[in-house]
Design a protein around this motif. Structure first.
Motif, PDB file in Angstrom:
ATOM      1  N   LYS A 263     -28.143  26.611  -8.471  1.00 32.79           N
ATOM      2  CA  LYS A 263     -28.688  27.633  -9.561  1.00 32.79           C
ATOM      3  C   LYS A 263     -28.480  29.023  -8.878  1.00 32.79           C
ATOM      4  O   LYS A 263     -28.066  28.999  -7.161  1.00 32.79           O
ATOM      5  CB  LYS A 263     -30.233  27.416  -9.360  1.00 32.79           C
ATOM      6  CG  LYS A 263     -30.613  25.906 -10.358  1.00 32.79           C
ATOM      7  CD  LYS A 263     -32.017  25.963 -10.338  1.00 32.79           C
ATOM      8  CE  LYS A 263     -32.745  25.151 -10.952  1.00 32.79           C
ATOM      9  NZ  LYS A 263     -34.184  24.322 -11.184  1.00 32.79           N
ATOM     10  N   LEU A 267     -27.160  33.324 -15.167  1.00 35.72           N
ATOM     11  CA  LEU A 267     -27.180  32.619 -16.237  1.00 35.72           C
ATOM     12  C   LEU A 267     -27.583  30.816 -15.928  1.00 35.72           C
ATOM     13  O   LEU A 267     -27.259  30.661 -17.086  1.00 35.72           O
ATOM     14  CB  LEU A 267     -25.211  32.710 -16.826  1.00 35.72           C
ATOM     15  CG  LEU A 267     -24.828  33.338 -17.525  1.00 35.72           C
ATOM     16  CD1 LEU A 267     -23.529  33.806 -17.616  1.00 35.72           C
ATOM     17  CD2 LEU A 267     -26.224  34.036 -19.121  1.00 35.72           C
ATOM     18  N   LEU A 269     -26.523  29.469 -13.332  1.00 32.28           N
ATOM     19  CA  LEU A 269     -26.044  29.049 -12.159  1.00 32.28           C
ATOM     20  C   LEU A 269     -25.240  30.553 -11.355  1.00 32.28           C
ATOM     21  O   LEU A 269     -25.444  30.756 -11.631  1.00 32.28           O
ATOM     22  CB  LEU A 269     -24.768  28.138 -13.023  1.00 32.28           C
ATOM     23  CG  LEU A 269     -25.304  26.908 -13.501  1.00 32.28           C
ATOM     24  CD1 LEU A 269     -24.690  25.933 -14.498  1.00 32.28           C
ATOM     25  CD2 LEU A 269     -26.252  25.595 -12.669  1.00 32.28           C
ATOM     26  N   GLN A 270     -24.666  29.283  -9.954  1.00 32.35           N
ATOM     27  CA  GLN A 270     -24.273  30.718  -9.776  1.00 32.35           C
ATOM     28  C   GLN A 270     -23.001  30.494  -9.941  1.00 32.35           C
ATOM     29  O   GLN A 270     -22.197  29.678 -11.378  1.00 32.35           O
ATOM     30  CB  GLN A 270     -23.437  30.141  -8.049  1.00 32.35           C
ATOM     31  CG  GLN A 270     -24.826  29.534  -6.894  1.00 32.35           C
ATOM     32  CD  GLN A 270     -24.683  29.261  -5.741  1.00 32.35           C
ATOM     33  OE1 GLN A 270     -23.333  29.308  -5.376  1.00 32.35           O
ATOM     34  NE2 GLN A 270     -24.771  28.126  -5.386  1.00 32.35           N
ATOM     35  N   PRO A 271     -22.297  31.740 -10.213  1.00 33.42           N
ATOM     36  CA  PRO A 271     -21.026  32.345 -11.133  1.00 33.42           C
ATOM     37  C   PRO A 271     -19.383  31.330 -10.817  1.00 33.42           C
ATOM     38  O   PRO A 271     -18.939  31.315 -11.629  1.00 33.42           O
ATOM     39  CB  PRO A 271     -20.443  33.955 -10.415  1.00 33.42           C
ATOM     40  CG  PRO A 271     -22.385  34.170  -9.946  1.00 33.42           C
ATOM     41  CD  PRO A 271     -22.447  33.506  -8.961  1.00 33.42           C
ATOM     42  N   VAL A 273     -19.875  28.075  -9.959  1.00 32.18           N
ATOM     43  CA  VAL A 273     -20.136  27.410 -10.419  1.00 32.18           C
ATOM     44  C   VAL A 273     -19.393  27.537 -12.141  1.00 32.18           C
ATOM     45  O   VAL A 273     -19.256  26.192 -12.530  1.00 32.18           O
ATOM     46  CB  VAL A 273     -21.279  26.499 -10.548  1.00 32.18           C
ATOM     47  CG1 VAL A 273     -21.377  25.223 -11.150  1.00 32.18           C
ATOM     48  CG2 VAL A 273     -21.660  26.307  -8.661  1.00 32.18           C
ATOM     49  N   TRP A 274     -20.175  28.421 -12.823  1.00 35.51           N
ATOM     50  CA  TRP A 274     -19.435  28.702 -14.253  1.00 35.51           C
ATOM     51  C   TRP A 274     -17.712  28.931 -14.294  1.00 35.51           C
ATOM     52  O   TRP A 274     -17.471  28.869 -15.132  1.00 35.51           O
ATOM     53  CB  TRP A 274     -20.548  29.944 -14.908  1.00 35.51           C
ATOM     54  CG  TRP A 274     -21.652  30.069 -14.460  1.00 35.51           C
ATOM     55  CD1 TRP A 274     -22.771  30.285 -14.342  1.00 35.51           C
ATOM     56  CD2 TRP A 274     -21.968  29.101 -16.313  1.00 35.51           C
ATOM     57  NE1 TRP A 274     -23.784  30.213 -15.362  1.00 35.51           N
ATOM     58  CE2 TRP A 274     -23.921  29.791 -16.169  1.00 35.51           C
ATOM     59  CE3 TRP A 274     -21.800  28.547 -16.886  1.00 35.51           C
ATOM     60  CZ2 TRP A 274     -24.732  29.159 -17.210  1.00 35.51           C
ATOM     61  CZ3 TRP A 274     -22.232  27.531 -18.077  1.00 35.51           C
ATOM     62  CH2 TRP A 274     -23.577  27.566 -18.036  1.00 35.51           C
ATOM     63  N   ILE A 277     -16.546  25.628 -14.321  1.00 31.74           N
ATOM     64  CA  ILE A 277     -16.455  24.602 -15.494  1.00 31.74           C
ATOM     65  C   ILE A 277     -15.423  25.165 -16.825  1.00 31.74           C
ATOM     66  O   ILE A 277     -15.188  24.611 -17.545  1.00 31.74           O
ATOM     67  CB  ILE A 277     -18.153  25.363 -16.210  1.00 31.74           C
ATOM     68  CG1 ILE A 277     -19.261  24.555 -14.482  1.00 31.74           C
ATOM     69  CG2 ILE A 277     -18.458  24.369 -17.451  1.00 31.74           C
ATOM     70  CD1 ILE A 277     -20.935  24.300 -15.325  1.00 31.74           C
ATOM     71  N   VAL A 278     -15.648  26.400 -16.648  1.00 34.94           N
ATOM     72  CA  VAL A 278     -14.754  27.027 -18.185  1.00 34.94           C
ATOM     73  C   VAL A 278     -13.525  26.191 -17.422  1.00 34.94           C
ATOM     74  O   VAL A 278     -12.593  26.136 -18.420  1.00 34.94           O
ATOM     75  CB  VAL A 278     -15.081  28.823 -17.571  1.00 34.94           C
ATOM     76  CG1 VAL A 278     -13.866  28.972 -18.615  1.00 34.94           C
ATOM     77  CG2 VAL A 278     -16.527  28.709 -18.436  1.00 34.94           C
ATOM     78  N   ALA A 418     -18.578  20.311 -12.917  1.00 34.45           N
ATOM     79  CA  ALA A 418     -17.489  20.899 -13.846  1.00 34.45           C
ATOM     80  C   ALA A 418     -16.376  19.593 -14.486  1.00 34.45           C
ATOM     81  O   ALA A 418     -16.266  20.025 -15.289  1.00 34.45           O
ATOM     82  CB  ALA A 418     -16.759  21.456 -12.675  1.00 34.45           C
ATOM     83  N   TYR A 462     -10.610  36.300 -13.867  1.00 29.52           N
ATOM     84  CA  TYR A 462     -11.916  35.763 -13.573  1.00 29.52           C
ATOM     85  C   TYR A 462     -11.375  34.366 -11.975  1.00 29.52           C
ATOM     86  O   TYR A 462     -11.918  34.027 -10.705  1.00 29.52           O
ATOM     87  CB  TYR A 462     -12.494  34.646 -14.069  1.00 29.52           C
ATOM     88  CG  TYR A 462     -13.502  35.119 -15.619  1.00 29.52           C
ATOM     89  CD1 TYR A 462     -14.850  36.432 -14.519  1.00 29.52           C
ATOM     90  CD2 TYR A 462     -13.193  35.255 -16.354  1.00 29.52           C
ATOM     91  CE1 TYR A 462     -15.507  37.084 -15.409  1.00 29.52           C
ATOM     92  CE2 TYR A 462     -13.478  35.976 -16.838  1.00 29.52           C
ATOM     93  CZ  TYR A 462     -14.658  36.727 -17.186  1.00 29.52           C
ATOM     94  OH  TYR A 462     -15.123  38.023 -18.112  1.00 29.52           O
TER      95      TYR A 462
END
Length: 474
Positions: A263, A267, A269-271, A273-274, A277-278, A418, A462
């Motif tokens: 967390k 958004l 979640l930690q950046p 982690v996002w 995922i993407v 992820a 990113y």
């Protein structure tokens, strides 16, 4: 392979830290059998699709669900694997995955309906999902920084070899029986033998996992530093004691990571982690698994025979293997980010061409696109070029990044989230393809081309380069 793993460009071998490369390669290869099963289990369904549809009078919806059921299991397995690997260890998780693969091969081969076949495919998916988390995490944690990209790429190499062996096995079994629907050895239907062929590698994986060492970073996290020191001495030699200290400083000893540790940020979640995922989802949204799950049916739909379609699929899988070898050579030289961007541009162009060819093709009496002459040849070339661009970029590099981009204390749990999202994306693409195909292949490939365009932007904006960095600095 030892030549490939010498020294990255610009650095002489004498400047590398002392490492026992031979032992590291053997350990990584054994771990990567999980990747082989990952590819094998997900691709073996390819040669059975037509036979399953005929034997069980399956609708497009039911067939899509059966093909994709393994992906639901993979999402569950991936989500659970991080917690299991952090609590019980990486190698024990590999043994559990091998049991899942074994049960799936047996159950799928003896299936009496689409529903129980879907269940056994889901069980195999649990093993696939677990392997998709544990293998890249383990290889990243066992490998020295200057070899990590190439060793982590073994995961993708094993996946594509597994795909190739599954497709080659499907072709050989169908050729021997005359068709996947015909009786084969001992009177057992050929498509059932296709599923049974996964038993030997599944058993080999479990046996191999018993003999490889546990991850030193897991051992330090559990307070078992003496065991970690022993493992690192076998891998890194005299630098092992200082490495244990580095690992200890990056961890909270005796602490098992939880989902709550991910967390943070606006958004939730930690950046990082996002980003993971993407990255994982985009690997699927570009449509690669449509090629390997449905390609034999796809090429039959545009006029090729069953045998020719299987041969084309095998050729495509060989292309995937060769380009993955290219990635192994260059991932620690050019870096992760440049390979992703080059691959995205190439995929966007080839998918766009496929969208145009299928979207403008005339329809036959059955309402299927009829690619004839130059159009058919161009489509074949474009499809294989697409695999080339994916094979040296988003295929292996995503797994390399997912294994190394997260901080030590959340690596397995973040990778599991992820990977779960990657499998859900895989499911979405695979389950919707039969319906999209009915709507028009031009629309399907157009959507995948749009995802490839976005992937280029995402990688450029990113993704941070991780080439040559120690895991403790992530």
């Amino acid at each position: 392979m030892a030549d490939v793993l010498d020294a990255p460009a610009g650095r002489r071998p004498t400047e590398q830290p002392e490492t026992h490369a031979g032992r590291i390669i053997i350990i990584s290869v054994v771990a990567a059998i999980g990747g082989f099963l990952f590819g094998f289990d997900t691709a073996v369904i390819n040669g059975t699709v037509g036979a399953l549809q005929a034997e069980f009078a399956a609708s497009s919806w039911a067939l899509g669900l059966t093909v994709s059921s393994a992906l639901i299991g993979s999402a569950i397995g991936a989500f659970s694997a991080g917690h299991v690997a952090d609590r019980h260890g990486r190698t024990r998780s590999m043994i559990v995955a091998s049991v899942m693969f074994t049960l799936s091969s047996l159950g799928s081969g003896f299936a009496f309906s689409l529903w129980d076949l879907s269940f056994w495919r889901l069980v195999g998916g649990l093993g696939v999902g677990a392997a998709s988390v544990v293998v890249p995490a383990y290889i990243a944690e066992i490998a020295p920084a200057h070899l990590r990209g190439r060793l982590a790429s073994l995961q993708q190499l094993a996946i594509v070899v597994g795909i190739f062996m599954a497709l080659m096995g499907d072709f050989a079994i169908a050729w021997a029986a005359g068709s996947a629907s015909n009786p084969g050895l001992f009177g057992i239907t050929a498509w059932r033998w296709m599923f049974f062929s996964g038993l030997p590698p599944a058993l080999l994986y479990g046996l191999g996992a018993i003999f490889i060492p546990e991850s030193p970073r897991y051992l330090v996290a559990k307070g078992r530093e003496q065991e970690a020191l022993t493992v690192l001495r076998d891998i890194e030699g005299d630098t092992a004691p200082s490495k244990v200290v580095e690992i200890r400083n990056s961890l909270r000893a005796h602490y098992t990571p939880r989902l709550a540790d991910l967390k943070g940020g606006r958004l939730g979640l930690q950046p990082i982690v996002w980003i993971g995922i993407v990255l994982a989802m985009l690997q699927q949204f570009v449509g690669i698994n449509v090629i390997f799950y449905y390609s034999s049916v796809l090429w039959q739909a545009v006029g090729f025979s069953e045998q020719d379609s299987l041969i084309i699929t095998v050729i495509t899988s060989v292309t995937n293997i060769v380009t993955t070898l290219v990635a192994i050579v260059f991932v620690d030289r050019l870096g992760r980010k440049p390979l992703l961007i080059i691959g995205s541009v190439g995929m966007a162009l080839t998918l766009g061409l496929l969208a145009y060819l299928f979207g403008t093709a005339p329809l036959d009496a059955a309402g299927k696109p009829a690619l004839q002459g130059a159009a058919g040849t161009t489509a074949l070339i474009a499809a294989n070029l697409y695999v080339v661009f994916f094979g040296f970029s988003w295929g292996p590099v995503v797994w390399v990044l997912l294994g190394e981009m997260f901080p030590n204390r959340i690596r397995a749990i973040a990778l599991s989230v992820a990977a779960m999202m990657q499998w859900l994306a895989n499911f979405a693409v695979s389950a919707t393809f039969p319906s999209l195909k009915a709507l028009g292949l031009g629309w399907a490939y157009g959507l995948y081309a749009a995802a490839a365009v976005f992937s280029a932007f995402f990688a450029a904006r990113y993704i941070k380069e991780t080439k040559g960095r120690e895991l403790e600095s992530m």
